[in-house]
Design a protein around this motif. Structure first.
Motif, mmCIF file in Angstrom:
data_model
loop_
_atom_site.group_PDB
_atom_site.id
_atom_site.type_symbol
_atom_site.label_atom_id
_atom_site.label_comp_id
_atom_site.label_asym_id
_atom_site.label_seq_id
_atom_site.Cartn_x
_atom_site.Cartn_y
_atom_site.Cartn_z
ATOM 1 N N UNK A 185 -7.605 -2.194 0.008
ATOM 2 C CA UNK A 185 -7.465 -3.195 -0.429
ATOM 3 C C UNK A 185 -8.160 -2.996 -2.330
ATOM 4 N N UNK A 186 -9.362 -2.170 -2.180
ATOM 5 C CA UNK A 186 -9.708 -1.419 -3.752
ATOM 6 C C UNK A 186 -8.849 -0.674 -3.785
ATOM 7 N N UNK A 187 -7.822 -0.134 -4.285
ATOM 8 C CA UNK A 187 -6.860 0.316 -4.251
ATOM 9 C C UNK A 187 -5.723 -0.983 -4.686
ATOM 10 N N UNK A 188 -5.385 -1.504 -3.893
ATOM 11 C CA UNK A 188 -5.065 -2.839 -4.951
ATOM 12 C C UNK A 188 -5.699 -3.541 -5.559
ATOM 13 N N UNK A 189 -6.835 -3.807 -5.497
ATOM 14 C CA UNK A 189 -7.077 -4.769 -6.867
ATOM 15 C C UNK A 189 -7.673 -4.507 -7.322
ATOM 16 N N UNK A 190 -7.410 -2.546 -7.824
ATOM 17 C CA UNK A 190 -7.650 -1.540 -9.282
ATOM 18 C C UNK A 190 -6.525 -2.205 -9.505
ATOM 19 N N UNK A 191 -5.290 -1.169 -9.048
ATOM 20 C CA UNK A 191 -4.103 -1.722 -9.514
ATOM 21 C C UNK A 191 -3.913 -3.126 -10.051
ATOM 22 N N UNK A 192 -4.302 -4.470 -9.484
ATOM 23 C CA UNK A 192 -4.387 -5.524 -9.873
ATOM 24 C C UNK A 192 -4.512 -5.843 -11.498
ATOM 25 N N UNK A 193 -5.654 -5.405 -11.297
ATOM 26 C CA UNK A 193 -6.497 -5.061 -12.177
ATOM 27 C C UNK A 193 -5.800 -5.044 -13.808
ATOM 28 N N UNK A 194 -5.698 -3.315 -13.238
ATOM 29 C CA UNK A 194 -5.039 -2.609 -14.002
ATOM 30 C C UNK A 194 -3.193 -3.333 -14.139
#
Length: 250
Positions: A185-194
């Motif tokens: 989920x943290x990787x998904x969140x970072x990717x969404x923000x980017x």
């Protein structure tokens, strides 16, 4: 040999899915829409320098900071809700309500507030990640049986001793389960923000490849993110097996 046999069904299913994907993408002959796995691997190799030296470190930094904040915040909320029924009634609905807000709606606001800095991406990561940690660890505290708590109290144990000697060990497996959920989920969140606003990162790179109609280039950072997530979860599972020895094999 035993571990290989345990993973064999998953490997067979993965190979079958990749084979179907390869055959389907080859039949479509439209790489900009659905590139084949081999095309994605070739493109990853061609883009290895920007992916590994510039964009992967940016995503990992955002993920690491967001995950660390989420762990601290999630544990604090779980301990507070366990210690106080009033805090539980106040915080639990708010924690659940925070997950009903579409992340894609808040991410642009974070960009407006913090610009293209790392903190706009970190906030997206924290918003997605702290929830499973707080709720799962809180459930771990509540899994302790009442009769065990009563027995410790009869021996003169206070709330601090009950928490350290009973609740904390009981919640430890829940904590590791929460971390294994929080990492992807943290990787998904970072990717969404980017994706929505950044100047570097795998999510930003994937969006840039989409503007160029480079289908394999879009999938290349996604595959890299998946590989990083699986390696991180495997590392946590390895640590879990050595910390929680009383559970046996996981």
């Amino acid at each position: 040999m035993k571990r290989w046999n345990a993973n064999l069904p998953a490997l067979v299913l993965l190979f079958a899915l990749l084979l179907v994907w390869q055959l389907g993408a080859t039949g479509m002959d439209a790489a900009y829409i659905l590139p084949s796995p081999t095309q994605i691997l070739v493109r990853m190799w061609e883009l290895r320098e920007p992916l590994l030296t510039a964009h992967l470190p940016a995503t990992l930094l955002c993920t690491g900071i967001g995950l660390a904040i989420s762990v601290v915040l999630g544990l604090l909320l779980a301990v507070l809700m366990d210690a106080s029924p009033v805090a539980e009634k106040m915080l639990y609905p708010l924690i659940v309500a925070s997950q009903t807000i579409p992340t894609t709606a808040l991410a642009p606001l974070f960009v407006l507030w913090f610009g293209y800095t790392i903190w706009s991406k970190v906030l997206v990561t924290v918003l997605i990640t702290f929830f499973p940690i707080a709720i799962t660890v809180f459930d771990g505290f509540r899994s302790v049986k009442t009769d065990m708590m009563d027995m410790l109290q009869t021996f003169g144990a206070g709330q601090r001793e009950i928490f350290l000697k009973l609740k904390l060990p009981a919640a430890l497996p829940y904590f590791f389960s929460a971390i294994k959920m929080a990492i992807p989920l943290s990787i998904i969140g970072a990717a969404i923000g980017e994706w929505l606003g950044a100047q570097a990162g795998l999510g930003y790179f994937s969006r840039r490849m989409m503007t160029q109609l480079d289908g394999a280039g879009v999938f290349a950072p996604i595959v890299l993110l998946s590989a990083v997530a699986m390696l991180a979860v495997a590392a946590v599972s390895w640590i879990e097996k050595r910390v929680i020895t009383w559970r046996g094999s996981l």
